[in-house]
Design an enzyme around this catalytic site. Structure first.
Site, short mmCIF file in Angstrom:
data_model
loop_
_atom_site.label_atom_id
_atom_site.label_comp_id
_atom_site.label_asym_id
_atom_site.label_seq_id
_atom_site.Cartn_x
_atom_site.Cartn_y
_atom_site.Cartn_z
CG HIS A 253 -0.72 3.90 4.84
ND1 HIS A 253 -1.38 3.62 6.02
CD2 HIS A 253 -0.22 2.72 4.39
CE1 HIS A 253 -1.27 2.31 6.26
NE2 HIS A 253 -0.57 1.75 5.29
CB CYS B 207 -0.95 -0.01 1.18
SG CYS B 207 -0.19 -0.45 2.75
#
EC number: 1.2.1.11
Length: 341
Positions: free
Chosen positions: A247, A134
């Site tokens: 994130h 990711c």
């Protein structure tokens, strides 16, 4: 398989997990041509149901399932499961899109970000396409266009990774510890090595002999493979932060040709999958909560010149790690397979 009018038998392996559930939602949201949806999980989760396009789908046991007839299999059940079962699905004729790290570094398995190197999705001799990590994925959605136009020599990146990257147990631990600390109770770390609530942990995945963690080295290995350039130098630090979803990354790049902040903004504003949020006012930048969580884009802000290097540029990159960082890219790759075969 390249028939735009046909429908596909799609299996989601790990359908009861956070990423699997999001895959199901995105398949429905994007109206992927699913003729039959098969939900698979471990024996522990089999027998339950998941929801897809307003219907309840029975969850079947992966261990006893016959993959014959599956066209596309989306795997998000961990590396050990992928290593055992993905080759079986591929051998039965399915195109496997795997979200684990099981095959990412194999030369005969393409590692694909849909906006960066989509052409590689057709180069799959083993019938398997790997989804990147990711943190790599969101970074390269933003940096891919810059590398194509200006060339990138070096990337310095510090990640600020939400607990959802550690799965449901990590989400539960952050919630539990937050409640405990607000009630003057012991946080009792279990999922993480130290307290995560109201704290930062500069440690994700296992430590390697070079002093970096495996999560950090994924940024090195995957960046070079996806961009097709082993000369790119990547210096990563990965940090877990007490955020539920999304994130963030502070990125400093050194380019081969000079790129100004104005050129970077214009390039990124025209790049697929990117949204620029870059105003020099309070709140004029993306954050995990205000922009990324629950959304598909990779958001870029704080674009500015790095005065410490003659060809340096700084960026702040934010994205929902469960959606774009895992589930959405997998579905986008499935769309490429459905379109191009």
């Amino acid at each position: 398989m390249s028939n735009s009018n046909r429908s596909f038998t799609v299996a989601v392996v790990g359908a009861t997990g956070a990423v699997g559930e999001t895959m199901l939602n995105i398949l429905a949201e994007r109206a992927f041509p699913v003729g039959k949806l098969i939900a698979l999980a471990s024996a522990r989760s089999a027998g339950g149901t998941v929801e897809f396009a307003g219907e309840k789908i029975d969850v079947q046991d992966l261990a006893t399932f016959d993959p014959a007839g599956v066209d596309i299999a989306l795997f998000s059940a961990g590396g050990s499961v992928s290593k055992e079962y993905a080759p079986k699905f591929a051998a039965a004729g399915a195109v496997v899109i795997d979200n684990s790290s099981a095959f990412r570094y194999d030369d005969d398995v393409p590692l694909v970000v849909s906006e960066v190197n989509p052409e590689q999705a057709q180069n799959r001799p083993r019938g398997i396409i790997a989804n990147p990590n990711c943190s790599t994925m969101q970074m390269l959605v933003a940096l891919g266009p810059i590398h194509r136009e200006y060339g990138i020599e070096r990337i310095n990146v510090a990640t600020y990774q939400s607990v959802s990257g550690g799965g449901r147990s990590a989400l539960e631990e952050l919630g539990r510890q937050t409640g405990a600390l607000l009630n003057f109770q012991d946080p009792d770390p279990q999922r993480f090595p130290v307290q995560i609530a109201f704290n930062l942990i500069p440690h994700i995945d296992d430590f390697l002999d070079n002093g970096f963690t495996k999560e950090e080295m994924k940024l090195v290995w995957e960046t070079r493979k996806i961009l097709g350039d082993d000369s790119i130098q990547v210096n990563p630090t990965a940090v877990r932060v007490p955020v539920f979803y999304g994130h963030s990354e502070a990125v400093a790049i050194e380019t081969r040709k000079k790129i100004t902040p104005e050129q970077a903004r214009a390039l990124l504003e025209s790049s697929p999958g990117v949204e620029v949020v870059d105003e020099r006012v309070p709140g004029g930048y993306p954050t995990p909560v205000t922009h990324a969580s629950g959304n598909d884009a990779v958001y870029v802000g704080r674009i500015r010149e790095d005065f410490s290097h003659p060809r340096g540029l700084n960026l702040w990159i934010v994205s929902d790690n469960i959606r774009k960082g895992a589930a959405l890219n997998a579905v986008q790759l499935a769309e490429l397979v459905a379109k191009n075969g």
